[in-house]
Design an enzyme around this catalytic site. Sequence first.
Site, mmCIF file in Angstrom:
data_model
loop_
_atom_site.group_PDB
_atom_site.id
_atom_site.type_symbol
_atom_site.label_atom_id
_atom_site.label_comp_id
_atom_site.label_asym_id
_atom_site.label_seq_id
_atom_site.Cartn_x
_atom_site.Cartn_y
_atom_site.Cartn_z
ATOM 1 C CE LYS A 115 -4.064 -2.123 2.115
ATOM 2 N NZ LYS A 115 -4.998 -2.146 3.265
ATOM 3 C CE LYS A 217 -8.948 -10.493 -1.124
ATOM 4 N NZ LYS A 217 -8.388 -10.214 0.211
ATOM 5 C CE LYS A 220 -13.602 -2.479 0.665
ATOM 6 N NZ LYS A 220 -14.379 -2.706 1.886
#
Length: 355
Positions: A115, A217, A220
């Site tokens: 991230k 994966k 959202k």
Amino acid sequence: MSEFKQLVFSGVQPTGNLHLGNYLGALQKFVALQDTYECIYCVVDLHSLTATLVHDDLADQTRGIAAAYLASGLDPKKNIIFNQARVPQHAELAWIFNCVARIGWMNRMTQFKDKAGKDRENASLGLLAYPSLMASDILLYRATHVPVGEDQKQHLELTRDIAQKFNNDFSKRISALGYGVEMEVGEERVSGFFPLTEPLIEGPATRVMSLRDGTKKMSKSDPSDLSRINLSDDADAISRKIRKAKTDPNPLPGDVEGLAGRPEAENLVGIYAALAGVPRDQVISEYGGRQFSDFKPALADLAVEKLAPINAEMRRISADPAYVDGVLRDGGERAGARAEATMKQVHEIIGLLAD
């Protein structure tokens, strides 16, 4: 000496729409666990600040996750359902764990590396310390089990490391105060204040992949809405997305081993198996050798059958925000009572004057 009472804790961030991967990987399992364990389910709104500090609709997103919990079948009387910010002891224990954990432990966290990317110096301190808050979420209730996906196993291992270091560092005070609880560590039985929480990983599809790229994966945050099936999607949207899902030109194989090297085929078969509650080889025995033009409509019908009622219930519940707020408020009060009891003992163990 007593043993830790079996207790499950888990949480979901209020960031964006929940999708099929969240349902199969988390919500469906949450519902099954409530019949076996005492469960605490949290909307981890404090965690969401590490992804996006400024939200236009954080309160509504928090209610949306709670509505998804309820629509999926979680009973607010049987379980404790609340949002993290209602229980300030989460943040308090996280600070204590920041002092227990080591910087090297945090730097090794794969999700932080992913991230933060190449600009790690610009990442927030909250993103680096995220696993410490996650550990406090779990250990504040002295949870013995957490249902996690493969991508969260490292964070749970860190939670165990923090618990074990706290237990070791304060072992004499824990023993003197009589707050030790027995647990098994390997082949030994030892005493500690916090449990070494175990993961619960089960089911045929713990990791659901993107409908547009079977190597990634389902997320959202993916810019393509066609990559995922949202729990807010209606029947037409669900069917359309499955029809448009990426596949290869070959028919489904005659055995499960034939799915190797075919990520999109493996993903769709896994989704069908998880929705139907059957092993993948049973799906292959029925559809092996057939084209995706036969398999996709069957998968679409199954997905609509399973998800459309949840979608309708989410809409009904979300239309009554006062009811959702009441569930979260009641759950927050029940969680808060437990958290207060834990922190009272933590204060005594550490020697903090907090009465």
